[in-house]
Scaffold this motif. Structure first.
Motif, short mmCIF file in Angstrom:
data_model
loop_
_atom_site.label_atom_id
_atom_site.label_comp_id
_atom_site.label_asym_id
_atom_site.label_seq_id
_atom_site.Cartn_x
_atom_site.Cartn_y
_atom_site.Cartn_z
N GLN A 114 -6.52 17.66 17.48
CA GLN A 114 -7.62 17.50 16.54
C GLN A 114 -7.05 17.61 15.13
N SER A 115 -7.36 16.61 14.31
CA SER A 115 -6.86 16.62 12.93
C SER A 115 -7.96 17.05 11.96
N ILE B 217 -11.51 15.08 11.22
CA ILE B 217 -12.51 15.77 10.41
C ILE B 217 -12.00 15.84 8.98
N TYR B 218 -12.74 15.20 8.10
CA TYR B 218 -12.39 15.22 6.68
C TYR B 218 -13.16 16.34 6.00
N ILE C 271 -4.18 20.27 14.01
CA ILE C 271 -3.27 19.88 12.94
C ILE C 271 -4.07 19.75 11.65
N VAL C 272 -3.62 20.47 10.62
CA VAL C 272 -4.31 20.41 9.33
C VAL C 272 -3.45 19.60 8.36
N LYS D 224 -4.04 11.13 17.40
CA LYS D 224 -5.10 11.11 18.41
C LYS D 224 -4.76 10.10 19.50
N ASP D 225 -4.18 8.99 19.08
CA ASP D 225 -3.84 7.93 20.01
C ASP D 225 -2.75 8.38 20.99
#
Lengths: 290, 186, 464
Positions: C225-226, C254-255, C184-185, C218-219
């Motif tokens: 994965q973001s 991931i930023y 997911i972006v 995520k929870d």
């Protein structure tokens, strides 16, 4: 209807089929093209890159030549040529000082009576979709076409309906019986003149464009620019070699597809000049008879 | 080494502003220009970094880069910039400043190609594509580049052997003589 | 909400809008248009049978089209009051003349197709504006699909999906094929910090709700994965920075510092092409779902409301406070207060805080029998006033009214509305209007005495 015509250097050689097909299908539409007398090269990107005033004064001379021949509208099929002509036109209107400066360089003054039109714009505004449709005798029978615009929509002073998702060429294809595909790569860059200087970049850029067109089921790609055509078609062999792919998708000029739908003889449209022969496809689709 | 070093840090920014009306101070460094640039992987300095270096007055660093020569003027950066900075226009002026400053171009062959192209116009008024490509390949020491395309291009009538020469060639030569590299601000 | 609806000192007008405000602080005459809901609020018990049996389904506005609602409906589960409304545009009876299922089924006989709109006039002492915001429409971003890609959604869509009582029952799915997304972006600043396609300001809340959504994803779905494309992380609130760090460290978000240039469709995936400006490299992510953090923008009719209330707004349509530091919840019109995101983008803590402040300010007015005003306001001498009423035209605060005294027309200042700007005094031909303490004579007298002192101190020499 008689209008001015500025073929530009590519249409004299590598894109000769763009030139002949435009002349053929415009004759069918009742438009006669009068070439600007003794025109010169617009300077293309090299002038634009190396010399600012040269990039303005070379097109300026063409505008004067057109004006002297009383050609108010000039059809410029090559988007780069058109962009340069219309840019100079707009700049001299905006800035009288510039007009004076260019007059000093070129030796004559442009009175702003000639304006360049792009092929797509000309078909939409001056010919109209209705008249185009009336000229059709061999509709394209749902031929799946990927309309490729490249940087055309972003060139300065070229007004296309939508920068990110242009539809004007798609609508023309629809009007002549084809089926434009919806794809995300229609405005990607083809690498332009890097084809000669840094060929590997062009191969890297064109590959995903061809992939996307095929993935969406396109049977051919249609373009309205000599550089796009050359990079997308001529380089397919190099791409296949480098990336172990097997692309063999015809890349036609818009005017060639229009001409086909108008029932014009393939030779008159320069179909034989294309490196990837579209005839088997057109036979298979039943657009051409065996 | 302290950096930036110049006492007047806005010098380069102001020069760009004067020459092409683009103010790099507007840049918020979001990177959208580099994100969309088709040539980004080959560039030694990313477009957003070019803008940053102009902000920091690093004139030489910018003018030495290959970025300014690889830019294909596709304008993707300009039309998507959230601050409406015409990055492609800035690249245009940077190329000319680099030539003016006599800095060794980051992409020699591209400059060479452009010069041969303009020579072709100067000689005939129009570009002779076949002559152009042959001369470029010879000048850059790669005579066999793209020869595999030669026969087929020739057979398909895509190359004319002799180029056209326009009548008012003298006028075109005069245009070349009088045109200045950077537009005069009269 | 339910609590306030049950408080005997609070009267709630739902499905109603303020169409006119006259008067001034302590004495506002407000006209409210109460739209017909075609359900009798007195009779309805909120049993919901009508909703269950209604045959017409339309996309739910509350769920942004992710779910459906009936033509007789409540906007959302906890809506107050617990009484449905008939959507006239889509109701089968209103569109075809046949149906009346809800009327037949209602045990309380509360359905009333004849209900008409009502105009209610009431007096109020103070007004608090809390009309909120709306979401920026990202379809102007052609490079992000321009609304054509089904799996490019806004954060509000994701919020609805994450709601256990929402249209998907708390499952996050791709709208195109109902499959669960893995990659997911998130794209920040869509319409914010963008002068070209949207608004130059920062919308303030997106950084935090995006971190929250990444944590929840995520929870709830450990396989996901973001990736979050951001320009700057703005986490300036109590425990905010720590919260974002948790999203990164504990939940593996991931930023990526950079903006996205374009989204491409490839098969059933979305290719997101952005940049990581920290490494100076282009980056491409194959995403299943893209979530846009769209800008917070003023309600589309905020400028009209500002006109009705006679309060100023900024260039975007957010209402302007009297002073950005010292009077943050007051509008320039006395007795009208601002709270929430109708003023500028605010998060929940800020909205709660300003609401408390605005309420206390309103109570301050209501709790007194008399108001203390700033003495520097205009006054019009009725003896001199010629009744031309030019002052009435130029007053920006509508603080002058036409009056008749013994058959003579005069202009009169409403002291509570006047801000002492002096427009009337400058316009008045007969010099009847003056700001108190600043009449021409008084100003001349002040100048004269200053000159006298300066001359005495030898600081000024006047040539005759």
């Amino acid at each position: 209807m008689e209008i001015g015509y500025y073929p530009g250097c590519s249409l004299e050689s590598s894109a000769k089929e763009f030139d002949v097909s435009i002349r053929a299908c415009f004759t069918k539409l009742g438009v006669s093209l009068k070439e600007i007398p003794d025109w010169n090269c617009c300077g293309a990107s090299p002038a634009h890159y190396l010399n600012e005033e040269l990039a303005l004064s070379l097109p300026y001379r063409n505008l004067i030549k057109a004006e002297e021949a009383k050609l108010q509208k000039i059809l410029s099929p090559c988007p780069a040529c058109h962009s340069h002509l219309i840019h100079v036109y707009n700049e001299v209107i905006r800035d009288p000082g510039l007009n004076q400066r260019l007059k000093n360089i070129v030796g004559k003054e442009f009175k702003k009576n000639s304006v360049s039109k792009h092929l797509l714009d000309f078909i939409k505004e001056d010919i109209g979709m209705e008249r185009l449709k009336e000229s059709i005798t061999l509709p394209l029978k749902d031929l799946k076409v990927a309309c490729y615009y490249g940087c055309l929509t972003r060139l300065p002073d070229v007004n296309i309906d939508d920068i990110e998702n242009p539809m004007i060429m798609d609508k023309i294809i629809e009007a002549i019986g084809g089926e434009p595909i919806d794809w995300s790569y229609k405005t990607e860059c083809c690498g332009a003149s890097l084809s000669i200087t840094r060929t590997e970049i062009v191969l890297r850029l064109v590959k995903p464009i061809l992939e996307a067109a095929e993935e969406k089921g396109a049977e051919c790609i249609v373009v309205a620019c000599p550089l796009c055509q050359s990079n997308l078609e001529t380089r397919q062999g190099d791409i296949n070699k480098k990336y172990k792919t097997s692309f063999k998708i015809p890349v036609l000029y818009l005017s060639q597809l229009i001409g086909i739908s108008q029932g014009i003889n393939p030779a008159e449209l320069g179909l034989n000049r294309l490196i990837i022969n579209p005839t088997p496809l057109l036979l298979e689709k039943g657009i051409f008879e065996k | 080494m302290s950096y930036p070093s110049n006492s007047n840090i806005h010098l380069f920014r102001n020069e760009i502003l004067n020459l092409c009306k683009q103010d790099v101070a507007k840049c918020i460094q979001c990177g959208k220009c580099s994100a969309g640039c088709p040539i980004s992987p080959e560039m030694d300095i990313q477009p957003n970094q070019i803008i940053r270096l102009i902000q920091l007055n690093d004139r030489e660093g910018v003018l030495r880069s290959n970025t300014i020569w690889l830019c294909a003027s596709c304008e993707t950066c300009s039309v998507r910039c959230p601050e409406k900075i015409e990055i492609a226009t800035i690249m245009d002026i940077l190329r000319k400043l680099s030539l003016e400053a006599n800095i060794q171009a980051g992409e020699k062959n591209i400059v060479k190609f452009d010069q041969i192209f303009l020579d072709s116009i100067k000689k005939r008024g129009r570009v002779h594509e076949l002559g152009l490509v042959i001369r470029y390949n010879l000048t850059t020491g790669q005579p066999w580049k793209d020869v595999h395309l030669g026969p087929i291009m020739f057979m398909k009538g895509k190359f004319s052997l002799l180029g056209h020469r326009i009548k008012e060639l003298e006028r075109v030569k005069e245009i070349f003589r009088l045109s200045r590299r950077i537009k005069s601000q009269e | 909400m339910t609590e306030s609806s049950q408080n005997e000192n609070i009267e709630i007008f739902t499905y109603s809008e303020v169409i006119d405000v006259k008067g001034f602080v302590g004495n506002f005459d407000v006209t409210i248009r109460k739209k017909p809901r075609y359900v009798d609020m007195g009779k309805c018990t909120g049993c919901g049978l009508c909703i269950e049996k209604c045959p017409t389904k339309v996309p739910s506005e509350w769920d942004l089209g992710l779910g459906m609602r009936k033509a007789i409906y409540k906007p959302f589960g906890q809506a107050v009051p617990n009484v449905p409304v008939i959507d006239k545009e889509n109701c089968r009876f209103f569109t075809t003349g046949k149906c009346k299922v809800c009327q037949k089924i209602c045990p309380a006989q509360a359905i009333d197709y004849e209900q008409k709109e009502e105009l209610i006039k009431k007096k109020f002492g103070a007004i608090i504006v809390a009309t909120g915001f709306t979401q920026f429409d990202p379809s102007v971003y052609g490079e992000y699909g321009g609304g054509r890609f089904k799996d490019v959604i806004t954060a509000l869509h994701l919020e609805r999906m994450l709601d256990a009582s929402g249209p998907t029952g708390g499952h996050v799915i791709r709208p195109s094929d109902q499959k669960e997304p893995k990659n997911i972006v998130f794209i920040q600043c869509v319409g914010s910090r963008d002068e070209s396609k949207g608004y130059p300001y920062c919308s303030r809340i997106c950084c935090m709700y995006t971190a929250k959504q990444a944590i929840l994803l995520k929870d709830h779905f450990p396989d996901t994965q973001s990736y979050i494309f951001y320009i700057d992380i703005r986490a300036g609130g109590k425990n905010y920075e720590e919260f974002v760090k948790r999203a990164q460290r504990e939940y593996g978000a991931i930023y990526i510092r950079g903006r996205v240039s374009k989204i491409y469709e490839k098969g059933d995936k979305l290719i997101v092409r952005g940049v990581d400006t920290l490494t100076g490299k282009q980056i491409e992510i194959e995403a299943d779902l893209v979530v846009l953090a769209t800008a917070i923008i003023p309600q589309p009719d905020s400028k009209e409301l500002a006109k009705i209330l006679n309060i100023p707004h900024d260039q975007y349509g957010f209402f302007t406070e009297a002073h950005p530091k010292l009077q943050p919840v007051e509008s320039l019109t006395k007795g009208i207060f601002l709270t929430g995101s109708c003023q500028f983008p605010k998060d929940i803590p800020d909205s709660v805080a300003t609401t408390g402040a605005a309420s206390i300010r309103a109570c301050e007015i209501l709790s007194k029998d008399e108001l203390v005003l700033d003495p520097k306001i205009a006054k019009i001498d009725p003896e001199i006033c010629s009744g031309c009423l030019n002052c009435l035209e130029v007053c920006p605060f509508d603080a002058i009214e036409r009056n008749e005294v013994n058959g003579k027309i005069i202009a009169q200042v409403i002291p509570t509305l006047c801000h002492g700007c002096g427009n009337c005094a400058a316009t008045c031909r007969t010099k009847a209007a003056n700001v108190e303490g600043f009449a021409d004579d008084q100003i001349y007298a002040q100048i004269a005495s200053i000159v006298e002192i300066l001359q005495k101190e030898k600081l000024l020499e006047l040539s005759e």
